[in-house]
Write an enzyme that holds these catalytic residues in place. Structure first.
Site, short mmCIF file in Angstrom:
data_model
loop_
_atom_site.label_atom_id
_atom_site.label_comp_id
_atom_site.label_asym_id
_atom_site.label_seq_id
_atom_site.Cartn_x
_atom_site.Cartn_y
_atom_site.Cartn_z
CD1 TRP A 163 -1.25 -2.29 2.22
CD2 TRP A 163 -2.87 -1.63 0.86
NE1 TRP A 163 -2.17 -3.30 2.14
CE2 TRP A 163 -3.18 -2.92 1.31
CE3 TRP A 163 -3.75 -0.99 -0.02
CZ2 TRP A 163 -4.33 -3.59 0.92
CZ3 TRP A 163 -4.89 -1.66 -0.40
CH2 TRP A 163 -5.17 -2.95 0.06
CG HIS A 180 -7.95 -0.26 2.05
ND1 HIS A 180 -7.72 -1.60 2.06
CD2 HIS A 180 -7.52 0.18 3.26
CE1 HIS A 180 -7.17 -1.98 3.20
NE2 HIS A 180 -7.04 -0.91 3.94
NE ARG A 206 -4.68 2.12 -2.37
CZ ARG A 206 -5.17 1.00 -2.84
NH1 ARG A 206 -4.63 0.43 -3.89
NH2 ARG A 206 -6.21 0.43 -2.26
CD GLN A 220 -10.67 1.35 -2.37
OE1 GLN A 220 -10.82 1.20 -1.17
NE2 GLN A 220 -9.72 0.73 -3.05
CB VAL A 263 -10.83 -11.95 2.00
CG1 VAL A 263 -11.88 -10.88 2.23
CG2 VAL A 263 -9.81 -11.49 0.98
CB ALA A 317 -15.47 -7.83 2.85
C1 YSA Z 1 -10.62 -6.58 -1.18
C2 YSA Z 1 -11.21 -7.58 -0.44
C3 YSA Z 1 -12.17 -7.23 0.47
O1 YSA Z 1 -12.71 -8.20 1.22
C4 YSA Z 1 -12.59 -5.93 0.64
C5 YSA Z 1 -11.99 -4.94 -0.11
C6 YSA Z 1 -11.02 -5.25 -1.00
C7 YSA Z 1 -10.36 -4.18 -1.78
C8 YSA Z 1 -9.07 -3.70 -1.12
N1 YSA Z 1 -9.32 -2.98 0.09
C9 YSA Z 1 -8.35 -2.83 -2.09
O2 YSA Z 1 -8.20 -1.63 -1.87
N2 YSA Z 1 -7.96 -3.45 -3.19
S1 YSA Z 1 -7.23 -2.68 -4.41
O3 YSA Z 1 -6.00 -2.09 -3.97
O4 YSA Z 1 -7.08 -3.64 -5.49
O5 YSA Z 1 -8.23 -1.55 -4.85
C10 YSA Z 1 -9.57 -1.84 -5.17
C11 YSA Z 1 -9.99 -1.02 -6.34
O6 YSA Z 1 -9.71 0.36 -6.06
C12 YSA Z 1 -9.19 -1.29 -7.61
O7 YSA Z 1 -9.75 -2.39 -8.31
C13 YSA Z 1 -9.34 -0.02 -8.35
O8 YSA Z 1 -10.57 0.03 -9.05
C14 YSA Z 1 -9.35 1.02 -7.25
N3 YSA Z 1 -8.04 1.64 -7.11
C15 YSA Z 1 -6.98 1.20 -6.40
N4 YSA Z 1 -5.95 2.05 -6.50
C16 YSA Z 1 -6.36 3.05 -7.31
C17 YSA Z 1 -7.69 2.79 -7.71
N5 YSA Z 1 -8.37 3.61 -8.52
C18 YSA Z 1 -7.72 4.71 -8.96
N6 YSA Z 1 -6.46 5.04 -8.63
C19 YSA Z 1 -5.75 4.24 -7.82
N7 YSA Z 1 -4.52 4.59 -7.48
#
Ligand code: YSA
Length: 354
Positions: A163, A180, A206, A220, A263, A317
Site C-alpha cells: 500500500w 482503502h 495512495r 472506493q 479475506v 466483503a
Molecule cells: C478486497 C477484499 C475485500 O474483502 C474488501 C476490499 C477489497 C479491496 C481492497 N481494500 C483494495 O483496496 N484493493 S485494491 O487495492 O485492489 O483496490 C480496489 C480497487 O480500487 C481497484 O480495483 C481499483 O478500481 C481502485 N483503485 C486502487 N488504487 C487506485 C484505484 N483507482 C484509482 N487510482 C488508484 N490509485
C-alpha cells in the site's frame, strides 16, 4: 410701541415676503432644504429674530415674540405642501426609473449538477438499498490500527508494504490517509452486532504516480455482510446483481483467486464487457472482461479482532473503485478527467441536477 419694535415688525413683513417669494422658486429637495435652513431652521432667520427680542423694550417683547412665532407658523405651513410635492415627485421619478419590464426574457439560472462520481455513489447506494445494505461513512484520516492491524496486516506483514501509504503525522503514531475503505469493516463491526449489511462509499488515498488509470485520490465502495451462514454464494449473488443493475441483465461475473490479507479465500471479480458482449474490444483491452475490484470471505482473524466468534459468524466483503467503474460504464479513457475541473467533461454527465 417703541422704535425697536417698529423695526422688528418691518423686518417680519420683509422676511415673510422674501421667504414666500423664494419658496415659489424651490424646485427640488436640495433647494428646499436650503430654504428651510435659511428661514425656519435652528440657525435660520426666525430663530435669530427671536433671539434679538432681548434688545427690545420689555413691554414690546410679548407682542413681537407672538408676531415672530406667527411668522414661523405661517412659513412652516407654506413649507409643508411644497415638501410633500417634492417628495411625491422624487418617489414618482424613482418608480419610473426602477420599474421592471416583466416582458423581458428571464435569465437562465446556472444550476449545478452532481459530479459523475457523486452520481455513481447515489446510484450504488440505491442499488444496495434494494439488497438490504445500509450506507455508512468513515474517516479519511485513519490510524494504522484500522487501516492495517485489524485487517490482518500486522506491522511486519509484507502486504503492508504494497500500500503506497500517505503518512500525515509522526510515523510512529501511524496517522495515515486511508489507503482503502476497508478500515470501515472493523469500525462497523465494533459498533454493530450481526447481522450486518453495509456499504461504505468514500475517498481513499495512495502515494501513486498518476497515469490514465491511477490517481493519488480516488473513490472506493466497500461492502460487508456478516451473519450466521453467509457463504461465497451470497457474495457472488450480490456481485452478480450489482453487475446486472449497472451494466444490464445479460452481464456475468467472474471470480478468480486473489490474495488480500483480510479475506480467506480472496478473489478478484470482473464483469463481462457490456460494450463488446465479452468478445473483446478496446475498452476491455480485448480480454472480454472488466476488472471491478477485490472480494472474499472475511478472514477469521478480522472477525476475532473485533470480538466476533468466527465459529458462529461468517461474512463476505468486497471493494471496488468508483472511477474505474464510471470509466467502464461511460467509456472514459483517462481517470484524471474526474478531478481536472474541465466543464466540457463534467457537463456530459450533468443528468442529475442538484
Ligand atoms: C478486497 C477484499 C475485500 O474483502 C474488501 C476490499 C477489497 C479491496 C481492497 N481494500 C483494495 O483496496 N484493493 S485494491 O487495492 O485492489 O483496490 C480496489 C480497487 O480500487 C481497484 O480495483 C481499483 O478500481 C481502485 N483503485 C486502487 N488504487 C487506485 C484505484 N483507482 C484509482 N487510482 C488508484 N490509485
Amino acid at each position: 410701541m417703541t422704535d425697536g419694535s417698529h423695526g422688528l415688525s418691518a423686518r417680519i413683513n420683509e422676511v415673510r415676503e422674501q421667504a414666500i417669494e423664494e419658496l415659489k422658486s424651490v424646485s427640488d429637495g436640495e433647494t428646499l432644504r436650503d430654504w428651510e435652513r435659511k428661514w425656519i431652521g435652528p440657525k435660520g432667520e426666525i430663530t435669530s429674530m427671536l433671539r434679538s427680542l432681548g434688545s427690545l423694550a420689555k413691554e414690546d417683547r410679548p407682542a413681537a415674540g407672538r408676531d415672530a412665532q406667527a411668522l414661523r407658523s405661517k412659513l412652516e405651513a407654506a413649507f409643508t405642501p411644497v415638501q410633500e410635492l417634492i417628495e411625491r415627485q422624487q418617489m414618482e421619478r424613482r418608480l419610473a426609473e426602477e420599474s421592471i419590464d416583466v416582458t423581458l426574457p428571464g435569465r437562465r439560472p446556472d444550476i449545478g449538477a452532481a459530479h459523475p462520481i457523486s452520481a455513481m455513489i447515489d446510484e450504488l447506494i440505491e442499488i444496495f438499498a434494494h439488497l438490504g445494505f445500509q450506507a455508512v461513512f468513515g474517516p479519511e484520516v485513519e490510524t494504522g490500527r484500522y487501516n492495517f492491524d485489524l485487517l490482518n496486516i500486522p506491522a511486519d506483514h509484507p502486504a503492508r508494504d504494497v500500500w503506497d501509504t500517505i503518512i500525515i503525522d509522526d510515523p510512529a503514531a501511524e496517522i495515515v490517509m486511508r489507503t482503502h475503505t476497508s478500515p470501515m469493516q472493523a469500525r462497523t463491526m465494533e459498533r454493530l452486532d450481526p447481522p450486518i449489511r453495509v456499504i461504505v462509499p468514500g475517498r481513499s488515498y495512495r502515494y501513486e504516480a498518476q497515469d490514465a488509470s491511477h490517481e493519488w485520490m480516488f473513490t472506493q465502495l466497500e461492502g460487508l455482510a456478516v451473519d450466521t451462514n453467509i457463504t461465497m454464494t451470497d457474495l457472488k449473488g450480490v456481485l452478480q446483481e450489482l453487475a446486472r443493475q449497472l451494466f444490464g441483465p445479460e452481464r456475468r461475473v467472474r471470480l478468480r483467486c486473489d490474495f488480500f490479507p483480510f479475506v480467506e479465500p480472496g478473489v478478484d471479480f470482473a464483469v463481462d464487457c457490456a460494450i463488446c458482449n465479452g468478445k473483446g474490444c478496446r475498452v476491455c483491452k480485448h480480454s472480454g472482461w472488466l476488472e471491478m475490484g477485490g472480494a472474499g470471505m472475511v478472514h477469521p482473524n478480522v472477525l476475532r479482532g473485533v470480538g466476533y466468534d468466527p465459529e458462529k459468524y461468517t461474512g463476505f466483503a468486497f471493494g471496488l473503485g468508483f472511477e474505474r467503474l464510471v470509466m467502464m460504464k461511460y467509456g472514459v479513457d483517462d481517470i484524471r478527467a474526474f478531478n481536472g475541473n474541465d466543464l466540457r467533461f463534467l457537463k456530459k454527465f450533468a443528468t442529475v441536477t442538484i
